[in-house]
Design a protein around this motif. Structure first.
Motif, PDB file in Angstrom:
ATOM      1  N   CYS A 369       0.835  -1.210   0.000  1.00 43.40           N
ATOM      2  CA  CYS A 369       0.000   0.000   0.000  1.00 43.40           C
ATOM      3  C   CYS A 369       0.868   1.259   0.000  1.00 43.40           C
ATOM      4  N   LEU A 370       1.994   1.199   0.705  1.00 46.82           N
ATOM      5  CA  LEU A 370       2.925   2.331   0.730  1.00 46.82           C
ATOM      6  C   LEU A 370       3.443   2.615  -0.687  1.00 46.82           C
ATOM      7  N   TYR A 371       3.891   1.564  -1.372  1.00 47.90           N
ATOM      8  CA  TYR A 371       4.399   1.721  -2.733  1.00 47.90           C
ATOM      9  C   TYR A 371       3.295   2.182  -3.689  1.00 47.90           C
ATOM     10  N   PHE A 372       2.078   1.690  -3.471  1.00 48.16           N
ATOM     11  CA  PHE A 372       0.945   2.113  -4.296  1.00 48.16           C
ATOM     12  C   PHE A 372       0.717   3.614  -4.126  1.00 48.16           C
ATOM     13  N   GLY A 373       0.810   4.091  -2.885  1.00 48.37           N
ATOM     14  CA  GLY A 373       0.638   5.521  -2.604  1.00 48.37           C
ATOM     15  C   GLY A 373       1.743   6.367  -3.206  1.00 48.37           C
ATOM     16  N   ILE A 374       2.945   5.817  -3.256  1.00 43.12           N
ATOM     17  CA  ILE A 374       4.083   6.527  -3.857  1.00 43.12           C
ATOM     18  C   ILE A 374       3.939   6.577  -5.373  1.00 43.12           C
ATOM     19  N   GLY A 375       3.293   5.534  -5.927  1.00 46.81           N
ATOM     20  CA  GLY A 375       3.168   5.419  -7.376  1.00 46.81           C
ATOM     21  C   GLY A 375       4.127   4.403  -7.969  1.00 46.81           C
TER      22      GLY A 375
END
Length: 514
Positions: A369-375
Motif C-alpha cells: 500500500c505504501l508503494y501504491f501511494g508513492i506510485g
C-alpha cells in the motif's frame, strides 16, 4: 537434512544471546565432571553451524544416531534450566512459582510450620499481583497441610481457607469464561475478518450475548476487567463498530496506566492493548491522537525499566513499524515512509523464528500500500505477490482477497494490463470460492474488465461513474470494510483531479480538525 525452523533445539540455541550462552557454560561447568559432557559438545557444535544438519552432528563423533534424540532432549532441558536461573527471567511470576516449589519440598519433609509460613507470605504476593490461578494452588496446598498440622493460633483457619478458596475459584472461573470468549472472537476475526451481512452480524451478536457471563463491574479485578475489555474489543472489530473499538482499547490501555505495576508484569498485554488502540484510531482517522499514542508507546519502550526479552522485542518490532506505516497512510506522507521498508525487511529476517506468517503478510500488505501511494506500482505488485503466492496462509481470508484486488489495480496503473483478463478471471474465481464477493469488489472488477473497450477520451467519465457508484458504499455497515484495505475513493479522486493519490490523502488529512 532437517529444516532449521523445524528443529526446536537448534532454534533455541540460535535464539540465545552471548550472555545466555556464557551463563549456560558456567551452569554446565559448575561440577568438573560436566566439562566434557556430550550435551555441552553438542551445544558448542549447534552454536557454530549455520544450518541444522544431522549428518554433520553424526560425523563429529559426539553421539551415535540411536542416542541423538535422547541427547538433544537432555540438552534442551538443561538450556531451559539455565535460562530459568538467569536473573533476567526472574520476574514476579517465576519467583512465586519458585516459593511454592520450596513450600512443597518443606511439606514433603514434614516441616509443616515452615511450609505454611512461606505459603502465607507468597499467597499475599500472588493476590497483590493478580496471579490468582497460582494463589488458588497455594490455598489448596495450605488446606492439605492443615489437615495434618492444626495451627492453634487461628481457631477458624479451616473456614478462612475454605472462603478464600471459593472466592479465588469464582474469580478464576469468571476469568476463564471471559478469556474463552475473547479467544473465540479473536479466532473468528483471524479466520474470516469482519461481518459481511445481517446474517453474520446476528450470528456474532447472538453468540456474544450467550457467551458473555453475568458480572458486576465492582466485583471484577484487574485480570477480569482486562479479559472483559478484550472480549468487547474483538466483538466491536468483528461488527466494524470502530468507535466501540476505540472505547474498549482505551479502557484496556487505561487499566494498565491505573495499575502501573501490571505494565511490568504483563508487558505483552500492555503492548497489544496499545497496538489495538492505535489500530482503532487509524480506522476512525483520529490522526492527532494516533501520533500522540504512538510517541508515548515508543517512549515507554525506550525506557530502561521496561521489561526486555526476545518476545517483547519481536512484538515491539511488529507493532511499532506497522503503526508507523499507518501514520504515513493517515497523513498521506507515503514517500517519507519509504525508509521503513528496509527496516521491516531486516526485522522480518531477524525475528523470523518468533513472527508467524500472518503478521509478516500484514506487514507486506502495508508495504504494498505504501508503494501504491508513492506510485511505484511494480514494487507494490512484488509485495502483493508474496501474499498471493503464499499457500500456507490459512488465516485472514479478507487480506488474501484484497491483496488480489489491489494487485489488479496496480497492474492497471503500471500499464501491465496485457494479462489483466487472466488475472480478473483468477481473482473472480478466488473471491467466489472465499464467498467474499461484495458490491465494492463487483464494481471494481466490472470497471477493470471494461477498460479494454473504453476510448481514452471516455476514461474520465468512467472513473466518475465508478466514483459515484462506490461513494454510496463508503459508510455502508458491511461494504465499508473494503475501504479499510484500499482507499479506492482517494485513488479515483486522484484520477478525476489529476493529482497523485498521496496529495489527495494529505489534503483530506489537513481538513480534519481532530
Amino acid at each position: 537434512m532437517t529444516n532449521a525452523h523445524k528443529d526446536a533445539l537448534f532454534v533455541l540455541v540460535k535464539s540465545l544471546s552471548k550472555s545466555e550462552k556464557r551463563q549456560f557454560k558456567l551452569y554446565v561447568g559448575r561440577l568438573g565432571v560436566n566439562t566434557d559432557a556430550k550435551f555441552l559438545a553438542l551445544f558448542n557444535l549447534l552454536d557454530k553451524i549455520k544450518r541444522y544438519d544431522e549428518k554433520i552432528i553424526l560425523e563429529s563423533g559426539i553421539v551415535k544416531k540411536a542416542q541423538l534424540s535422547n541427547l538433544k532432549a537432555h540438552l534442551y532441558k538443561q538450556i531451559l534450566i539455565s535460562l530459568r536461573l538467569n536473573p533476567v527471567n526472574q520476574n514476579i511470576r517465576v519467583q512465586i512459582r519458585e516459593q511454592l516449589d520450596f513450600a512443597t519440598i518443606l511439606y514433603q519433609k514434614g516441616l509443616y510450620k515452615q511450609s505454611l509460613k512461606i505459603l502465607d507470605k507468597v499467597k499475599s504476593t500472588a493476590i497483590e499481583n493478580e496471579e490468582k490461578n497460582i494463589a488458588y494452588e497455594i490455598v489448596e496446598l495450605e488446606k492439605i497441610i492443615e489437615t495434618q498440622y492444626i495451627t492453634r493460633s487461628i481457631p477458624d483457619r479451616a473456614n478462612e481457607l475454605a472462603l478464600q478458596a471459593k472466592e479465588l475459584s469464582d474469580q478464576n472461573v469468571m476469568t476463564s469464561k471471559l478469556s474463552n470468549l475473547s479467544l473465540q472472537l479473536y479466532g473468528m476475526m483471524l479466520k474470516v475478518g469482519y461481518v459481511r451481512s445481517d446474517e453474520d452480524y446476528q450470528r456474532i451478536k447472538t453468540y456474544f450475548k450467550e457467551q458473555l457471563p453475568k458480572y458486576k463491574m465492582e466485583d471484577l479485578g484487574f485480570r477480569e476487567k482486562l479479559w472483559l475489555y478484550k472480549a468487547y474489543l474483538w466483538y466491536s472489530f468483528l461488527t466494524q463498530d470502530f468507535l466501540s473499538c476505540y472505547k474498549y482499547a482505551s479502557k484496556w490501555v487505561d487499566l494498565f496506566y491505573e495499575n502501573k505495576e501490571m505494565i511490568y508484569l504483563n508487558p505483552v498485554f500492555f503492548l497489544k492493548g496499545n497496538h489495538y488502540l492505535l489500530e482503532s484510531l487509524f480506522y476512525v482517522k483520529y490522526s492527532s491522537q494516533f501520533k500522540e499514542t504512538l510517541e508515548r508507546l515508543e517512549g515507554i519502550l525506550k525506557d530502561k525499566s521496561f521489561p526486555s526479552n526476545d518476545n517483547i522485542t519481536s512484538l515491539a518490532f511488529i507493532y511499532l513499524n506497522a503503526n508507523k506505516l499507518n501514520l504515513h497512510f493517515l497523513e498521506g506522507t507515503f514517500e517519507k515512509g519509504r525508509y521503513l521498508v528496509r527496516i521491516i525487511e531486516y526485522g522480518v529476517n531477524k525475528h523470523k523464528d518468533r513472527i508467524d506468517e500472518h503478521h509478516v503478510m500484514v506487514l507486506y500488505y502495508k508495504i504494498a500500500c505504501l508503494y501504491f501511494g508513492i506510485g511505484d506500482n511494480k514494487s507494490c505488485i512484488s509485495y502483493l505477490k508474496k501474499i498471493i503466492d503464499n499457500k500456507n496462509l490459512k488465516m485472514r481470508e479478507d487480506l488474501m482477497c484484497f491483496a488480489r484486488v489491489l494487485s489488479l489495480v496496480a497492474h492497471y496503473e503500471a500499464g501491465m494490463d496485457y494479462h489483466l483478463e487472466v488475472q480478473l478471471k483468477s481473482t473472480y474465481k478466488f473471491l467466489l470460492k472465499m464467498n467474499d464477493m461484495h458490491e465494492v469488489q463487483k464494481e471494481m472488477m466490472k470497471f477493470l474488465r471494461n477498460l479494454g473497450g473504453i476510448y481514452p477520451g471516455q476514461l474520465n467519465a468512467e472513473f466518475q461513474k465508478l466514483y459515484d457508484q462506490l461513494k454510496k458504499y463508503e459508510d455502508h455497515p458491511y461494504e465499508k470494510r473494503a475501504f479499510l484495505y484500499l482507499d479506492i475513493i482517494s485513488w479515483l479522486e486522484s484520477h478525476l483531479q489529476n493529482k497523485p493519490v498521496s496529495q489527495i490523502i494529505r489534503e483530506k488529512a489537513m481538513t480534519l480538525t481532530r
